[in-house]
Scaffold this active site. Structure first.
Site, PDB file in Angstrom:
ATOM      1  N   GLU A  26     -34.255  -0.495 -21.071  1.00  0.00           N
ATOM      2  CA  GLU A  26     -34.338  -1.538 -22.106  1.00  0.00           C
ATOM      3  C   GLU A  26     -35.128  -1.096 -23.525  1.00  0.00           C
ATOM      4  OE1 GLU A  26     -32.389  -4.263 -21.601  1.00  0.00           O
ATOM      5  OE2 GLU A  26     -33.667  -4.398 -19.700  1.00  0.00           O
ATOM      6  N   THR A  36     -34.098   0.941 -25.757  1.00  0.00           N
ATOM      7  CA  THR A  36     -33.931   2.350 -26.446  1.00  0.00           C
ATOM      8  C   THR A  36     -32.380   2.506 -27.166  1.00  0.00           C
ATOM      9  OG1 THR A  36     -32.283   3.145 -24.374  1.00  0.00           O
ATOM     10  CG2 THR A  36     -35.047   3.197 -24.079  1.00  0.00           C
ATOM     11  N   ASP A  37     -31.760   1.121 -27.134  1.00  0.00           N
ATOM     12  CA  ASP A  37     -30.615   1.334 -28.017  1.00  0.00           C
ATOM     13  C   ASP A  37     -30.600   1.679 -29.349  1.00  0.00           C
ATOM     14  OD1 ASP A  37     -31.677  -1.262 -28.094  1.00  0.00           O
ATOM     15  OD2 ASP A  37     -29.774  -2.302 -28.089  1.00  0.00           O
ATOM     16  N   GLY A  42     -28.761 -18.365 -22.920  1.00  0.00           N
ATOM     17  CA  GLY A  42     -30.014 -18.263 -23.411  1.00  0.00           C
ATOM     18  C   GLY A  42     -30.891 -17.456 -22.267  1.00  0.00           C
ATOM     19  N   GLY A  51     -30.675 -14.203 -21.478  1.00  0.00           N
ATOM     20  CA  GLY A  51     -30.579 -13.034 -21.807  1.00  0.00           C
ATOM     21  C   GLY A  51     -29.575 -12.029 -20.918  1.00  0.00           C
ATOM     22  N   ASP A 105     -24.433  -4.324 -25.115  1.00  0.00           N
ATOM     23  CA  ASP A 105     -24.127  -5.345 -24.452  1.00  0.00           C
ATOM     24  C   ASP A 105     -22.377  -5.503 -24.363  1.00  0.00           C
ATOM     25  OD1 ASP A 105     -26.622  -6.130 -24.042  1.00  0.00           O
ATOM     26  OD2 ASP A 105     -26.752  -7.857 -25.506  1.00  0.00           O
ATOM     27  N   TYR A 157     -38.724  -8.930 -32.421  1.00  0.00           N
ATOM     28  CA  TYR A 157     -37.758  -7.955 -32.243  1.00  0.00           C
ATOM     29  C   TYR A 157     -37.988  -7.098 -33.595  1.00  0.00           C
ATOM     30  CZ  TYR A 157     -35.614 -10.208 -28.154  1.00  0.00           C
ATOM     31  OH  TYR A 157     -35.286 -11.111 -27.020  1.00  0.00           O
TER      32      TYR A 157
END
Length: 376
Positions: A27, A29-30, A115, A117, A165, A217
């Site tokens: 999570e 790290t993208d 919503g 995730g 994604d 974010y």
């Protein structure tokens, strides 16, 4: 009479699907050129479509009122709003890349919670793209469709998302997790079948409202970029795990240090998880989930009480490992559990949420599934 005919007055030409996803580990790290390990869910968005010759796209959704129509000739970022911006963005990016698509009627149906995730926006973009291409028998490599969908979300919708994604939605295969190296742009299918080992992967939607998402974010991304610049590297992926202590000592800001520690240790956890899965030792991946959640909670600071309570309760009830998944500040947890303990763990989470006065959570089937495809 079918729902499609009720909306559009014509018979459909076919249906296409794209699944949601959960990330097993990796999570946040993208945007640091990192490593991720998602699976596609059986929950999906389905687009039933028919071609039309007037240059219009009309979209309807089982969850929305009415039909929204727009012209392919006038598509531009911002020209279509709200949920219809996603199918409009998919059409726009295909036209930008000179794919010869035409008008269409599109009916959107979904059993993927919005919503939570679970990447419903990426699934909608990918499903629309494969439907519009499929109506004209245009074959495009799945990874290229993923890149197009990311561009649509970045440039048309205006969301600065990464590529994980979309790649999961397009490129996952049943019974596998997708090992995606974002820097190298390479993928590998890693066997992941919990049921074969007497295990289950639970996905629990904690039903927490997302709080301060956009600013938080952006702050974390800025912190990572600031730390990378101070350390003289293009992205935090360039810091080897063995060099972490030295890198942390060179940073002056404690928040930046914690963000760096999460990213570097999370990349190592992905590598460790892949090695364990290749060795057939799925149970040993559980503690990596739990360590990941602690890092996301303490170093990246993106959990909320509902996520923490769900994870802590699952572990206390016997889960082999548990962690939040997705962007954070709400959404879902995943828990690796003995299949025989599924009901016990879900009951414990329900009771704990009631004791805390939280909204009742819901659970999803997390069988590793295939990516986007035509279904009729």
């Amino acid at each position: 009479m079918s729902r499609f005919v009720e909306y559009f007055g014509v018979e459909p030409d076919g249906s296409w699907r794209a699944p949601g996803r959960v990330n097993l580990i990796g999570e946040h790290t993208d945007y640091n050129d990192g490593l991720v390990l998602p699976i596609a869910l059986p929950n999906q968005i389905t687009i039933t479509a028919s071609a039309r010759t007037d240059g219009l796209i009309s979209v309807a959704s089982a969850g929305q009122d009415g039909v929204i129509s727009f012209s392919l000739d006038s598509l531009a970022p911002g020209s279509v709003k709200d949920w219809a911006a996603y199918p409009a963005g998919a059409a726009w990016v295909l036209l930008q890349d000179k794919y010869e698509i035409g008008g269409a009627n599109l009916l959107v149906e979904s059993d993927l919670p919005s919503g939570a995730g679970l990447s419903s926006s990426a699934a909608l973009l990918c499903a629309t793209a494969v439907a519009l291409l499929g109506l004209h028998d245009i074959e495009v490599d799945p990874a290229e469709v993923a890149r197009l969908a990311q561009r649509a979300e970045n440039q048309y919708v205006g969301a600065p998302v990464g590529l994980m994604d979309q790649m999961a939605s397009m490129c996952c295969t049943a019974g596998h997790a997708l090992y995606f190296d974002i820097r190298a742009m390479t993928t590998d299918q890693i066997p992941f079948e919990p049921a074969a080992d007497g295990l289950a992967l639970l996905v629990v939607d904690v039903k927490a409202p997302h709080r301060l998402v956009d600013g938080e974010y952006a702050a974390r991304r800025n912190s990572c970029e600031q730390a990378a610049a101070q350390l003289g590297v293009p992205a935090l992926r360039s810091i080897a795990f063995e060099e972490l202590d030295d890198a942390l000592a060179r940073l002056s800001d404690d928040v930046d240090r914690r963000r760096v520690r999460h990213v570097v240790t999370e990349i190592r956890r992905v590598e460790d998880a892949v090695a364990l899965l290749r060795a057939g030792n799925l149970r040993a991946v559980g503690p990596l989930f739990t360590a990941s959640h602690a890092s996301l909670r303490d170093d990246f600071e993106i959990t909320v009480p509902e996520l923490d309570v769900a994870v802590d309760t699952a572990l206390a009830a016997g889960a082999l490992g548990a962690r939040m998944t997705g962007g954070g500040f709400g959404g879902c947890i995943i828990a690796l559990v003995e299949a025989s303990a599924t009901d016990t763990i879900l009951t414990a989470i329900d009771k704990s949420f009631a004791d805390h006065g939280f909204t009742t959570p819901s659970a999803l089937d997390a069988t590793p599934s295939a990516g986007a495809s035509r279904i009729s």
